[in-house]
Structures are given as C-alpha cells and as structure tokens.
Design a protein around this motif. Structure first.
Motif, PDB file in Angstrom:
ATOM      1  N   THR A   1       0.818  -1.211   0.000  1.00  0.00           N
ATOM      2  CA  THR A   1       0.000   0.000   0.000  1.00  0.00           C
ATOM      3  C   THR A   1       0.850   1.259   0.000  1.00  0.00           C
ATOM      4  O   THR A   1       0.367   2.322  -0.392  1.00  0.00           O
ATOM      5  CB  THR A   1      -0.944   0.012   1.210  1.00  0.00           C
ATOM      6  OG1 THR A   1      -0.175  -0.102   2.419  1.00  0.00           O
ATOM      7  CG2 THR A   1      -1.941  -1.137   1.154  1.00  0.00           C
ATOM      8  N   ASP A   2       2.122   1.171   0.457  1.00  0.00           N
ATOM      9  CA  ASP A   2       2.962   2.367   0.409  1.00  0.00           C
ATOM     10  C   ASP A   2       3.395   2.693  -1.008  1.00  0.00           C
ATOM     11  O   ASP A   2       3.733   3.839  -1.315  1.00  0.00           O
ATOM     12  CB  ASP A   2       4.178   2.209   1.326  1.00  0.00           C
ATOM     13  CG  ASP A   2       5.095   1.071   0.897  1.00  0.00           C
ATOM     14  OD1 ASP A   2       4.592   0.109   0.287  1.00  0.00           O
ATOM     15  OD2 ASP A   2       6.311   1.137   1.180  1.00  0.00           O
ATOM     16  N   GLN A   3       3.396   1.698  -1.899  1.00  0.00           N
ATOM     17  CA  GLN A   3       3.801   1.922  -3.284  1.00  0.00           C
ATOM     18  C   GLN A   3       2.624   1.940  -4.247  1.00  0.00           C
ATOM     19  O   GLN A   3       2.589   2.746  -5.172  1.00  0.00           O
ATOM     20  CB  GLN A   3       4.787   0.826  -3.713  1.00  0.00           C
ATOM     21  CG  GLN A   3       6.131   0.892  -3.004  1.00  0.00           C
ATOM     22  CD  GLN A   3       7.110  -0.135  -3.517  1.00  0.00           C
ATOM     23  OE1 GLN A   3       6.745  -1.043  -4.263  1.00  0.00           O
ATOM     24  NE2 GLN A   3       8.372  -0.009  -3.118  1.00  0.00           N
ATOM     25  N   GLN A   4       1.652   1.042  -4.038  1.00  0.00           N
ATOM     26  CA  GLN A   4       0.515   0.955  -4.950  1.00  0.00           C
ATOM     27  C   GLN A   4      -0.730   1.672  -4.442  1.00  0.00           C
ATOM     28  O   GLN A   4      -1.716   1.778  -5.156  1.00  0.00           O
ATOM     29  CB  GLN A   4       0.165  -0.511  -5.219  1.00  0.00           C
ATOM     30  CG  GLN A   4       1.032  -1.180  -6.269  1.00  0.00           C
ATOM     31  CD  GLN A   4       2.276  -1.812  -5.665  1.00  0.00           C
ATOM     32  OE1 GLN A   4       2.243  -2.289  -4.543  1.00  0.00           O
ATOM     33  NE2 GLN A   4       3.375  -1.821  -6.401  1.00  0.00           N
ATOM     34  N   GLY A   5      -0.707   2.176  -3.217  1.00  0.00           N
ATOM     35  CA  GLY A   5      -1.910   2.769  -2.648  1.00  0.00           C
ATOM     36  C   GLY A   5      -2.943   1.690  -2.369  1.00  0.00           C
ATOM     37  O   GLY A   5      -2.613   0.570  -1.980  1.00  0.00           O
ATOM     38  N   ARG A   6      -4.209   2.022  -2.561  1.00  0.00           N
ATOM     39  CA  ARG A   6      -5.269   1.033  -2.341  1.00  0.00           C
ATOM     40  C   ARG A   6      -5.117  -0.130  -3.318  1.00  0.00           C
ATOM     41  O   ARG A   6      -4.881   0.063  -4.508  1.00  0.00           O
ATOM     42  CB  ARG A   6      -6.640   1.682  -2.516  1.00  0.00           C
ATOM     43  CG  ARG A   6      -7.810   0.773  -2.198  1.00  0.00           C
ATOM     44  CD  ARG A   6      -9.116   1.442  -2.599  1.00  0.00           C
ATOM     45  NE  ARG A   6      -9.167   1.714  -4.040  1.00  0.00           N
ATOM     46  CZ  ARG A   6     -10.223   2.192  -4.668  1.00  0.00           C
ATOM     47  NH1 ARG A   6     -11.313   2.486  -3.992  1.00  0.00           N
ATOM     48  NH2 ARG A   6     -10.195   2.418  -5.973  1.00  0.00           N
ATOM     49  N   VAL A   7      -5.252  -1.349  -2.785  1.00  0.00           N
ATOM     50  CA  VAL A   7      -5.119  -2.559  -3.599  1.00  0.00           C
ATOM     51  C   VAL A   7      -6.451  -3.298  -3.600  1.00  0.00           C
ATOM     52  O   VAL A   7      -7.049  -3.529  -2.537  1.00  0.00           O
ATOM     53  CB  VAL A   7      -4.017  -3.480  -3.034  1.00  0.00           C
ATOM     54  CG1 VAL A   7      -3.987  -4.808  -3.791  1.00  0.00           C
ATOM     55  CG2 VAL A   7      -2.660  -2.794  -3.096  1.00  0.00           C
TER      56      VAL A   7
END
Length: 761
Positions: A738-744
């Motif tokens: 989530t720190d790189q892709q945001g909401r998954v």
C-alpha cells in the motif's frame, strides 16, 4: 517597518544553531567557539552593519554553550536506557492521559539507578504512570520502571514507563494552591452535562484530563485543538480581556499594559508555570500587546528577541512542534492578520474581516509546520474557528472566575454553569465540523508536504491581501500576484475534482469485480472482504479518516463483520469510522481497560461482540470464514501481536485468503503446526507490515500467488524489511504494497485472480 524587523534574522540564526546542536551534540563545542570568535571579530570592527552580525553570533554561541552544559546530565540518564531503573524526580508539567491509558508528565530527574542504588543525575525526563492522585507540578516522586532513550532532538533525555510510582512529597506553595483550585474546578465541571463538561477545564485552565479521546480527535480534526490546552490563544484571551476591561474603566495605556501583564502572570501561576505555558504566555503576551498598542512591527522584533532568549534557556525547544507553532502563530497575529483584514475589507464589513483574518492568518502560517509531522491537514479549520472563537473568550474568562471562586461554592457553581454553555458550543462545533465529509486532507508528513502547503498558503495570502497592502511585504508584486492566482486556480481545480471523486463519484474509482481490498491507511492495517454484498472489515488503521475515505470509495456504508486482530493503535485507532455501522465484532483478548472501553462503545453502537478463538467459523454472503488463531485458553502468548486474530476466507467469489495480523515468527511456527493450513492460497496478508520477524516456512507452506503488505510510506520501522521480501520473491509471490501501490483491490474472474491498484505496479 524594515528597521523593526532586523531581529528576525537573529531568531532564525539562533533557531538553526539550536537545531544543529540538539540533533548533532558533537557540533556544539565547535559552534560555540566559532560563534564567540566571530562575535569578537565583528564587534572589533565597530561598524554599524556588522554589529548586528556580531550580536547574532554571540547569541548563537550562547545557545551552543547551553547545550554543552546540559549534555553530561543527559548522557548519564541515557546510559540507563533499556534497563529497569528506580528514579526520583520533580514534576515540571501538568499531567495528561495518553493513548495508552497512562498518566504522562514531564519531570526533572534528581536521581536514577538500579532499584535500591540511586545516584544523583539531573536531566529532563518524561514519565508515564498509572492514573492516580498527587501527580501535580512541583511534587516529588519515586518511580520504578523501564527506561528508554528518546530520539535525537527530543527535549526529554529518556522516557520511563513506570510499573510503580509514589509521591514522596506533594506540591507545595503556589503549586499546591494552583493544584487545589484546578482539582476543585475539574470536579465541579464534570458534574455538568456533556458536551462541554469535560472540555471546560481545558478551555479555562488547560487541564485536559477530562477531555474524551473522541472529543480530542474531533478538536484536532476541526483545527480547534489549540483551545483544549494552555496555548497562545488562552494567554491572548486573558491579556485582551483585561486590557479591554481596564480601558472600559477609564485606565490609561500604561495602566492597561501593567494590569494586563500582571493578570497574565497570575494566569500562568494558576495553570502551573511549566515551560510550555511560559513559552505560550511570552509569545502571546508580546503579540497581543504589540497589536493592542498599535505597534505590530515593533512586536515582531520583540517576538524574535523573546524566541531567542527562550532558546538560550532551553535549546531543545527548537525541535518541538509546539514551540514552532507558538512563535509562528504569534508572528502571524502580528504581521499577517492586519494586512489580511485590510485586504478582505474590500468584500466584507470591517469587523467580519478582522474575525476571519485572525484564524486565517494562524492557519496559513502554521499549515506548513503541521505538514512536517502530521498526516492530516484540516480543511475546515478557518470556518470552525470562526464559529467557535466567539465562545472561547467567554468560556475562558468565566471559567477562570469559576476556578478562582472555589472558596465560595455557590458562586463557583453559578459561574461554572455559565461557562458550560460556550464550552458546549465549542465542543458541538468540533464534533459537527469533524464529522463533515472531507474535513481533513491526508498528506504524507515531511518536507515535501510542508513546501507544498507553504506555496499554497503564500499564494492565498498574496491574493487576499490585495495589490496595495501586499506591495508593502513583497516587491515587485505583479508577477507574484499572477503566479499566486495560477496556483490557487490549480489547487481549487484539483480540490473540486477530489471532492467529486471522493463524494458523488466515489465509487466510480472502484471496479465492480473486487472482493478483497487493502485500504491505504498509512502504517497500519485496514482490509475489506466482500461477498454477495456482505462486508467484513479486518482492522481499522491508526485513524478514522483514511478508512472512511476508503469505505466511501468502495460504496460501503454498513459492515456485517468487524475483526479487530489486536488492540494496537495501528489496528484499532480508526474504529470510529465504523462505529454504529457494525453487526458483529470478532476481537483478540483485550489487555487494557481502554480495550474493554472500545468494545463497550461498539456494543453501544448496536454490535454483537465475540471473543475470537481458533475454531470459530461462519459465513459472509456466499463466502465462509474461520478463525485459526489464537488458541482458546492459551497462556503462552499474552494479549498483543502474538494473540492476533488470524482469519481464513474462501468461496462466494472471494479468493482463498489468509490474514495474519501481527504474528511474530514464533507464533507463525505454532500456527503452521496446529492449524492444518494446507496450500493453494491466492492471497496472504503478510504479518506485521512486513517486519523482519517472520517464519519463512509458513510462507513457503502457504505459497500464495499474491502477498499483500499494508504499510505506511516512509515509516520509521523500515517496513517491509528486505528479509521478508526475499522470502516472498523466492516463492514467486507477487508483492503488493500500500505504500507503493496505494489502495489494492483483488477479485476473481472465471477462476483467475485480478488485481487493481491506485498507483499501478
């Protein structure tokens, strides 16, 4: 005006030197020597232009010397970090209830060592004890507990988590008098109805112990938190009220100033003269008096001198947000509020312009500082302050009188009841405004966010001040105004788009086929499982706002099943986002009284609360779920990470998925031996945000296609760690963070796993 602003470089230079010395103590001797030599050289030149430079260097050298003198005591205290210690100290601040339920206060160490063998040590310390009576400023205490070294730059040398504490001698003299008056006032106030009862002592005398956690969060979200503790706002109210009252009685300017300063000193004594109170009093006193006397530019110079003097006395204040906010807010009152008011008089009556200018100036000036350390920016702070501010002076002044009238109970009761109404007005304003959609904007704290907020704030100030007033501050102005207008147009366009996407068009950002969602809640867990319209939420993240935004974007307004894997703040801090909207709650063993209180609030909201243990199962729409951990009646793992509720979901369109909470490697190994997990997992939520304390054997056995790591961007823990990433790479798992892709978002389509992310990857 420019001559009156000559002291501002002094404050900036002293502040920079203080920051350097407290974060890099080894630089203090070199800084002190260089500053002293430079001052002597500059002063020897006997030129007007360099004399100020010499003075700045001398003051900077004094700050470095203060750091040097404090280092031996701090080093002696920090040598006990990580050990069980016994310590004696004198309390130097008011006490407040922390999020862990402890009573926290600042103190000055007088001795520390192993139990029964204390040696004299002088250093500032922060102590947390079980709530009790007698922990007032000026009291001498003896505590036993775990010591921990603080981070570089923190004012306290160590933190002591006390397992036992006793008051060796109570507060005496003026401290005892102030404590008695405040205790009586708090007891009298809390007999009044809510809202407002718990807030009144904070408004009047800065005692926040009766302020509920929910109201405290609402005050912060609405930009009103400065009213719940003794801040520059309280001090300015006292100075302004007395100044106006003496003027009303016909007193001259000298009499007004003298009595106002005397009243401010009395107020400081009443609320206990701890460093933060003295700091706020000095800043607000200088700012308010300079405005009242019609000399705002002179006030800026006095403010700079006062800030420099305070930093010489305590250089570690340079790294505290409270000091920065006090100085900047006071400076905004002096320098920014008057031109803002003049500029806004083009569109509104004078009195309204002034009422808007004061909170707006503080908001614009303090916003960049808040963005350095806070994840949320209040978008309704100015409006909330405009509504609440008229009630604040009434509650503060009448509340103070009620506190002082304690020897005459009937009069004190009458005054407290009169002060309750404006306090209730402020509490209601905070609750209503904090509950509004998009009351806060989430930002990643740091320099980048601070620069962004500073640019937007400066642009708004330039446009509102107007061409004529702004020209006094900035020249040339034409290109500055054009650039400011462009910035505001871009910001408002982006803001309007965000409002649409987070409001009426919120669900347009989410695909229809998702069944698992990992919300971007920062450093914490907040996951959602959906099957045939039924919804389960697994943990709520550290704050309500991010989870509320995520649920809104997913079109969720009701939760069938809430799982609280354990009661750490990063997993349950956002529970208010679903309060009153939950049917059933599964939870791990509670370990603290506040955990039980949280469950009681959920029950009050209509939820059924169930203690989750291995073997418990049920359905969610067409999916089935099962609790695999913790084991019933186990005493091996105490409440906390290793007692996290581990959930298995599958069927009904939900990929076979496992949610590991914050289990450590030891608990993971026992889970693998006892739970008969099998293999073929499509999704695994990695334990403890990807910490290094993982069992590779568990992940090899699960062999997930996708490993989800719920983690905050730029977190201080280094999560996810390289060790677990290597394990996941070795088993061929596709890692989603989530720190790189945001909401998954994940779902199934004809037996194939589908993935959607906010930022790609």
């Amino acid at each position: 005006m420019r001559r009156d602003l000559r002291m501002l470089p002094l404050a900036a230079a002293v502040w920079a030197v203080a920051l350097l010395c407290v974060f890099v103590p080894a630089a203090a001797p070199w800084t002190a020597g260089a500053g002293l030599v430079g001052a002597i050289v500059m002063l020897a030149l006997r030129r007007r232009g360099v004399a100020l430079v010499g003075f700045v260097l001398a003051v900077a050298s004094a700050v470095a010397v203060s750091v040097i003198l404090a280092l031996p005591g701090r080093g002696d205290a920090q040598a006990w970090s990580g050990r069980i210690v016994e310590a004696t100290a004198e309390i130097t601040s008011s006490a407040s209830i922390g999020q862990d339920g402890r009573l926290w206060f600042e103190a000055q160490l007088t001795g520390i060592g192993p139990p029964g063998a204390i040696a004299p040590v002088a250093a500032p310390v922060r102590i947390g004890v079980d709530p009790g009576e007698g922990f007032d400023m000026g009291a001498g205490i003896r505590v036993t507990g775990q010591a921990a070294e603080t981070d570089a730059g923190e004012r306290s040398a160590i933190v002591v988590f006390a397992s036992s504490a006793e008051v060796e001698h109570p507060a005496s003299g003026v401290f005892a008098l102030a404590a008695g008056l405040k205790h009586d006032f708090v007891a009298r106030s809390t007999t009044l109805p809510e809202p407002g009862a718990g807030l009144l002592p904070g408004l009047a005398v800065g005692d926040t112990r009766a302020v509920s956690a929910q109201l405290n969060d609402d005050m912060r979200a609405s930009g009103l938190s400065h009213l719940t503790a003794v801040s520059g706002a309280n001090c300015a109210i006292v100075v302004g009220a007395v100044f106006w009252l003496v003027a009303l009685c016909g007193g001259g300017r000298r009499m007004r100033v003298g009595i106002a300063i005397t009243a401010l000193a009395g107020f400081v004594v009443l609320v206990t003269p701890e460093p933060s109170v003295i700091r706020a009093a000095v800043m607000a006193g200088v700012a308010m008096l300079s405005v009242l006397l019609g000399r705002p530019s002179a006030g800026a110079g006095m403010l700079a001198l006062c800030a420099a003097g305070i930093l010489i006395a305590d250089p570690w204040l340079a790294s505290t947000p409270g000091f920065a906010l006090s100085v900047v807010a006071s400076g905004a009152l002096i320098m920014l509020a008057p031109p803002l008011a003049r500029g806004m008089r083009r569109w509104m009556p004078r009195i309204v312009a002034l009422a808007v200018a004061v909170p707006l100036a503080a908001q614009l000036a303090c916003g960049p500082i808040i963005a350095l350390f806070a994840e949320q920016q209040s978008l309704i702070g100015v409006a909330a302050n405009m509504i609440a501010d008229p009630a604040a002076p009434i509650a503060t002044v009448i509340g103070l009188l009620a506190c002082l009238a304690a020897p005459v109970p009937p009069l004190a009761d009458l005054l407290a009841a009169s002060a309750w109404l404006p306090a209730a007005w402020i509490a209601t304003t905070a609750t209503v405004s904090a509950g509004m959609p998009l009351a806060q904007l989430s930002l990643v704290p740091g320099i980048g966010s601070a620069v962004l907020v500073a640019v937007i704030s400066a642009a708004m100030a330039v446009v509102l001040i107007g061409p004529h007033s702004a020209a006094v501050l900035i020249s040339p102005m034409r290109w500055v105004r054009r650039g400011s207008v462009a910035v505001i147009i871009v910001v408002f366009s982006l803001g309007a788009s965000h409002l649409l996407l987070a409001g009426p068009l919120a669900t347009a950002t989410s695909p229809d086929g998702w069944s698992i969602a990992a919300c971007d809640v920062g450093q914490g867990d907040g996951l959602v499982v959906r099957s045939e319209g039924a919804v389960a939420v697994i943990d709520t993240g550290p704050e309500p706002g991010p989870l509320e935004d995520c649920l809104r974007s997913l079109g969720i307004d009701h939760v069938d099943l809430l799982v609280l894997t354990h009661f750490d703040l990063d997993h349950v801090g956002g529970v208010d986002a679903v309060q009153g909207r939950v049917d059933r709650v599964l939870h791990s063993p509670p370990g603290e009284a506040q955990d039980e209180q949280m469950l009681a609030r959920l029950v009050d909201g209509g939820a059924e609360v169930v203690d989750a243990t291995a073997g418990l199962s049920g359905t969610l729409g067409g999916a089935s779920w099962k609790v695999l951990w913790p084991q019933r009646g186990s005493s091996v793992f105490p409440p906390g990470n290793d007692s996290s509720v581990v959930m298995l979901f599958e069927g009904g369109g939900v990929p076979k998925s496992l949610y590991l909470g914050d289990l450590s490697a030891q608990a993971q190994r026992m889970l693998l031996r006892t739970a008969h997990l099998g293999s073929g997992f499509a999704v695994v939520k990695v334990a403890h945000h990807g910490s290094a304390d993982q069992d590779a054997g568990l992940y090899e056995a699960l062999h997930p296609a996708v490993a989800v790591i719920s983690v905050g961007e730029g977190n201080d823990y280094g999560h996810p760690r390289a060790e677990i990433l290597a394990v996941l790479d070795a088993i061929g798992a596709h890692v989603l963070r989530t720190d790189q892709q945001g909401r998954v978002l994940l779902g199934m389509d004809e037996g194939e796993l589908e993935v959607w992310t906010d930022r790609g990857g």
